[in-house]
Write an enzyme that holds these catalytic residues in place. Structure first.
Site, PDB file in Angstrom:
ATOM      1  N   ARG A   1       3.128   5.331  91.956  1.00  0.00           N
ATOM      2  CA  ARG A   1       2.132   5.277  90.213  1.00  0.00           C
ATOM      3  C   ARG A   1       2.849   5.758  89.343  1.00  0.00           C
ATOM      4  NH1 ARG A   1      -4.253   5.800  91.796  1.00  0.00           N
ATOM      5  NH2 ARG A   1      -4.567   5.746  89.643  1.00  0.00           N
ATOM      6  N   HIS A   2       1.930   6.423  88.537  1.00  0.00           N
ATOM      7  CA  HIS A   2       2.248   7.310  87.599  1.00  0.00           C
ATOM      8  C   HIS A   2       1.645   8.376  87.804  1.00  0.00           C
ATOM      9  CE1 HIS A   2      -1.680   6.949  86.025  1.00  0.00           C
ATOM     10  NE2 HIS A   2      -1.541   5.781  86.215  1.00  0.00           N
TER      11      HIS A   2
ATOM     12  N   ASN B   1      -7.414  10.529  84.229  1.00  0.00           N
ATOM     13  CA  ASN B   1      -7.559  10.437  85.279  1.00  0.00           C
ATOM     14  C   ASN B   1      -8.397  12.276  85.966  1.00  0.00           C
ATOM     15  OD1 ASN B   1      -4.117   9.148  86.954  1.00  0.00           O
ATOM     16  ND2 ASN B   1      -5.942   8.694  85.938  1.00  0.00           N
TER      17      ASN B   1
ATOM     18  N   ARG C   1       2.229   7.269  80.741  1.00  0.00           N
ATOM     19  CA  ARG C   1       1.651   7.742  82.073  1.00  0.00           C
ATOM     20  C   ARG C   1       3.447   7.400  82.367  1.00  0.00           C
ATOM     21  NH1 ARG C   1      -2.820   4.840  80.999  1.00  0.00           N
ATOM     22  NH2 ARG C   1      -3.406   3.519  82.442  1.00  0.00           N
TER      23      ARG C   1
ATOM     24  N   GLU D   1      -0.889  -1.310  82.745  1.00  0.00           N
ATOM     25  CA  GLU D   1      -2.591  -1.349  84.154  1.00  0.00           C
ATOM     26  C   GLU D   1      -3.320  -2.696  83.408  1.00  0.00           C
ATOM     27  OE1 GLU D   1      -3.551  -1.159  86.134  1.00  0.00           O
ATOM     28  OE2 GLU D   1      -4.833   0.679  87.273  1.00  0.00           O
TER      29      GLU D   1
ATOM     30  N   HIS E   1       0.684   1.535  88.111  1.00  0.00           N
ATOM     31  CA  HIS E   1       0.093   1.620  87.556  1.00  0.00           C
ATOM     32  C   HIS E   1      -1.437   1.414  89.072  1.00  0.00           C
ATOM     33  CE1 HIS E   1       0.048   2.695  83.318  1.00  0.00           C
ATOM     34  NE2 HIS E   1       0.707   2.134  83.752  1.00  0.00           N
TER      35      HIS E   1
END
Lengths: 450, 537
Positions: A231-232, A238, A282, A302, A367
């Site tokens: 994932r980023h 977040n 990201r 995403e 994502h």
């Protein structure tokens, strides 16, 4: 998963195709790998598929036979192998008739015309379409690689000295070579894959689903490779518990990006890899320090949360309580207002999965929802579970497809991050909280089979 | 008439397939030496799309349906012409395009020249046009370049074609002319790939010799363009004869000939003009696909470099037939209850009456067409039965129930209408009141915009992809009974409509829309249900 028919109109059924994919090829030509992949791919696309491995039927009575069992002169061995094929076919018919199967894969060498004719007739009798898939390979290197893998993973060679196993297996191949007949039966539907796709011959494709399977096969290769997924790094969104958006990385996210090259250096070694990201900041920022050729895919963006983009789970629950509940009830099929469902993401990822199959070593930085779908594909995770899997931040997942399973390793960066995981039927009480218990020590590697 | 292939006594050349031009792949002329008239024109309205076709020189007919397509009165009301030969539009997304790139090229495949290989009457033009349709639908900027078109352009209207034009051995002035034709074609190919952001150019010609093909590959390789050869090969005499027979039905060259004689003469002509056709082999070391006997089998060689795009092409070719069929579109009848998505209700009284009238009209129309076709010397064997596709929804199935029982029917779940999501049962006014912002977004991009929980037309196009491939697969004539949204998207595919026009295409319950395929382009015709019924009565 039974096929859906509209019973309201007499005598008319929806397309009622049932296909038997019959593998053909000498041992160590990647047949089982191909068989597994067909099943995985079709299941991922919600088409009910199952592999029937003749070897595993034979193993019930002969758990670890030596090469002589496969000799043409060994009539008893031949009888037992025929019996195993019959048992597999009987189970397959049972599965079609009573469980609503759509595509069965009959995984065996099926190396003679006689055997293939027998299978074709069995299928004809029941109205199944037989489609033969032959894997032909004369690259010594690839064969040897496959032999080494089989000897380490095949149940036939459990607990056997590896060198003895290789010798025995090579002998077994020699026995098969003596009687092997490549497909030339022009009246049959077949696909012949020669030397990892350098030549492909396609004969008498009967319908769309068959053409779809061939299309998939053309994208496969049987060279060993791995896929690294991440994932980023933690993003500003977040931190505030908001979903979607196109935010920058947080300070900790940037630290993860800094650490990433080192984290995977050893695992990647001197392999040539290509790095894929989404088009969102990201993921691009996360991949910034990695010294590999990079590609951006819109298809890796995403899951589109539609009107909920930029909201926290709590806000969604307040603003769209029914939606929040509906999503929990069937997360795979739930489509955000104006956005996407997991099913939609799978549809849009299909070309990317194809491209992943075609490529060798790839690292993908993307994502949460997208990784869930990709992971579900490689690890055979069912649809009711895949949207709920935990894919932590600041962790690299390495997947290595093998003939009988996919191996998984995880590398933890040991950089704290928020947890974005929300369990079913919980509100988002964890949002914004750091979850130190999720951070594991660097180099902590877990290996599991699918 | 002498049928031994003596050029002096041959019928006037009417069609393009006999192209020996590509034997010449020598130097390009200096710039400015030839300025071919623009082949493509912009698209501004359906009327413009009709006028963009040059009716004075008919496109090369090569199958039975070409005859139909070519004999339709072009100025007739309710006729629409396929936009497949118009330039792909620069910026707008294609109907089924998933993503876009700054270069405008997709799948990391770079620039590709697809080269057709095959003797005349092997369906090369059909393959070129069909591939263009599919690739463009996916968003790959594709353009076919038919060498025959360039021959006509370079020669100019009314000019005599030198008698030795199609012969391998020709006089110096003819050789020069052929070079000019090839050069004009290549110039457009280069412009398309290098200046107009094109990705796939399809060079439609015979390309009979290995040497010429290798030169072609080298020439394009120098400019960073990959080549992919697609050969249509046929060793089934019966198939060839059938093909030729169908071709000849549509050509005025052979009016008054016995079919057997016409076939023989035609085959002789091919043999005398292209005596040395070299089928492709692995020794040439080219990237190639060989389609054997109209797609019965496919061989794919050395093509991995082209990657995903190649696999898409093969996927498509597996489903493509050289022979095509007529497709009819009709709406489903009206229901008892409100037109709700979730309820699966039966036809209303007026729905039943519509279904009956539509059935009668279509059967009468087909009967009339068949009679005309046979009266004009058509081969009755070329007529196809009718297969009916509906969705799994009751109203579409019931709309098809008045056709004779012997007709094949298939229910296809993918054919169900655009999911209206939260808009189910709402009027336009209610939508605007309930979702003012969404309504504005929708107005800005009605093709891609998705109302809450609804599908967009773009989603629908993705969902219909299997149907599109199966539509290519189908061997019978096809009647599709579906919701208007589905008809719009399928029509958009078959007629190469602009993405933004698709949501506004109209299908009324007083018309049957008939799509007549020809190798060069499709033609759509609207048959009034009331007229046809009256005619029959």
């Amino acid at each position: 998963m039974p096929r859906v028919t509209n019973g309201s109109v007499d005598g008319i059924q929806v397309e009622d195709v049932r296909i038997v994919v019959v593998m053909v090829g000498l041992p160590a030509r990647g047949k089982s790998l191909i068989a597994q992949k067909i099943v995985r791919y079709l299941s991922w696309l919600s088409i009910y598929a199952k592999a029937f491995n003749v070897g595993s039927y034979r193993r019930q009575d002969n758990p670890a036979p030596n090469a002589e069992f496969f000799s043409t002169g060994n009539t008893q061995g031949e009888q037992l192998r025929k019996a195993a094929a019959e048992a597999a076919v009987a189970d397959m018919i049972e599965w079609f008739e009573n469980e609503g199967g759509v595509v069965a894969v009959l995984d065996a060498t099926n190396s003679t015309k006689e055997r293939r004719r027998w299978i074709a007739q069995k299928c004809d009798e029941r109205g199944y379409e037989a489609m033969f898939v032959e894997s032909v390979c004369d690259h010594e290197e690839i064969i040897l690689g496959n032999i080494l893998e089989v000897k380490t993973t095949s149940p036939d060679y459990k607990d056997m000295d590896p060198e003895t196993a290789v010798l025995d297996f090579k002998k077994r191949i020699t026995h098969y070579e003596a009687i092997y007949e490549t497909i030339t039966e022009t009246d049959l539907t077949y696909v012949k894959l020669i030397n990892v796709g350098s030549q492909v011959i396609i004969n008498r494709i009967q319908d769309y689903l068959q053409s779809r399977i061939v299309y998939f096969l053309m994208n496969l290769h049987i060279k060993p490779r791995s896929i690294w997924l991440s994932r980023h790094g933690e993003s500003e969104f977040n931190l505030s518990g908001r979903i979607g958006g196109d935010a920058d990385l947080s300070a900790r996210g940037r630290a993860y990006a800094q650490k990433l090259p080192e984290l995977i250096r050893e695992s990647i070694g001197d392999r040539k890899i290509t790095l894929w990201t989404s088009t969102l900041k990201r993921t691009i920022q996360t991949a910034e320090h990695l010294p590999y050729p990079k590609l951006q895919w819109k298809g890796l963006d995403e899951l589109d949360a539609g009107v909920c983009d930029g909201l926290t789970y709590k806000e969604i629950e307040e603003k769209y309580p029914e939606d929040f509940k509906a999503r929990d009830d069937d997360k795979y099929n739930y489509r955000y207002r104006g956005g996407e469902s997991y099913r939609d993401v799978v549809t849009r990822l299909e070309p990317i999965i194809m491209e992943m199959e075609r490529n060798e070593n790839i690292m993908v930085v993307t994502h949460q929802a997208v990784i869930r779908c990709i992971y579900a594909y490689f690890m055979n995770v069912p649809q009711d579970r895949s949207p709920w899997m935990e894919i932590p931040l600041h962790t690299v997942i390495k997947l290595t497809p093998k003939a009988y399973h996919t191996e998984e390793e995880r590398f933890f960066a040991n950089i704290p991050a928020v947890s974005t995981f929300r369990a079913k039927h919980t509100s988002a009480k964890m949002e914004g909280e750091v979850q130190p218990e999720l951070v594991k020590t660097e180099g902590d590697v877990q290996v599991e089979n699918s | 008439m002498d049928s031994a292939g003596n050029p002096a006594s041959q019928p006037p050349v009417y069609e393009s397939p006999l192209c020996a031009e590509e034997l010449e792949t020598e130097s390009l002329p200096t710039a400015g030496q030839i300025s071919p008239p623009p082949l493509r024109r912009g698209f501004s309205s359906p009327e413009a799309s009709i006028s963009a076709i040059d009716f004075s020189s008919p496109p090369p007919p090569s199958r039975a349906l070409d005859y139909l397509a070519n004999t339709i009165q072009k100025n007739q009301i309710g006729i629409d012409i396929d936009a497949i030969h118009e330039a792909p539009l620069g910026s707008s997304m294609a109907p089924a395009q998933l993503y876009s790139t700054t270069s405008g090229r997709l799948y990391h495949a770079g620039k590709i020249l697809v080269v057709t290989v095959g003797l005349p009457a092997r369906g090369k033009t059909h393959i070129s046009v069909a591939m263009t349709r599919y690739l463009r639908w996916m968003g790959v900027k594709t353009q076919p370049f038919h060498l025959g078109d360039y021959r006509r352009k370079v020669l100019g209207p009314g000019a005599e074609l030198p008698e030795d034009y199609f012969f391998v051995k020709a006089g110096a002035s003819t050789v020069k002319l052929r070079q000019r034709v090839v050069a004009a074609c290549k110039e457009d190919v280069y412009r398309f790939l290098e200046q107009e952001g094109g990705q796939v150019a399809i060079y439609d010609a015979v390309n009979p010799l290995a040497g010429g093909r290798i030169n072609l590959k080298k020439e394009f390789e120098k400019r960073g363009i990959q080549t992919l050869f697609i050969e249509s090969f046929c060793d089934d005499e019966r198939l060839i004869e059938e093909n030729v027979r169908n071709v000849k039905i549509s050509s005025p060259d052979y009016i008054g000939w016995k079919p057997e004689d016409a076939v023989k003469d035609y085959l002789n002509r091919i043999n005398s003009k292209i005596p040395h056709f070299e089928t492709m082999s692995r020794e040439e070391n080219l990237n190639y696909i060989k389609m054997v006997n109209a797609g019965e089998s496919l061989e794919i060689n050395n093509c991995r470099m082209i990657g995903y795009l190649l696999n898409r092409i093969v996927f498509y070719l597996m489903n493509l037939h050289i022979k095509t069929h007529v497709t009819y579109f009709v709406r489903a009848g009206e229901c008892n209850e409100e037109d709700l998505y979730r309820t699966d209700s039966s036809l209303s009284e007026s729905g039943v009456s519509y279904a009956q009238r539509m059935t009668k009209a279509l059967l009468a129309h087909r009967k009339k067409e068949h009679e005309t076709f046979i009266a004009q010397g058509g081969n009755p064997d070329a007529l196809k039965p009718l297969t009916i596709w509906t969705s799994t929804r009751r109203r579409t199935v019931e709309t098809g129930q008045y056709f004779p029982e012997s007709y094949k029917r298939k229910q296809r779940p993918q054919l169900s209408q655009l999911n209206p999501g939260d808009l189910e049962g709402t009027t336009i006014e209610e939508i605007v009141a309930k979702y003012p912002e969404e309504a504005i977004k929708h107005k800005a991009d009605p093709y891609h915009h998705r109302y809450p929980r609804a599908e967009s037309y773009h989603d629908l196009a993705q969902r219909l992809e299997p149907i599109i491939l199966e539509l290519e697969r189908e061997k019978s004539d096809l009647l599709i009974i579906a919701h208007e949204s589905v008809l719009r998207v399928l029509y958009g595919y078959l007629m190469a409509s602009r993405t933004e026009d698709i949501p506004f295409l109209e299908f009324t319950r007083d018309e049957i829309v008939e799509i007549i395929p020809a190798s060069y382009q499709n033609v759509a015709r609207r048959v009034k249900i009331s007229d046809a019924v009256v005619d029959e009565a």
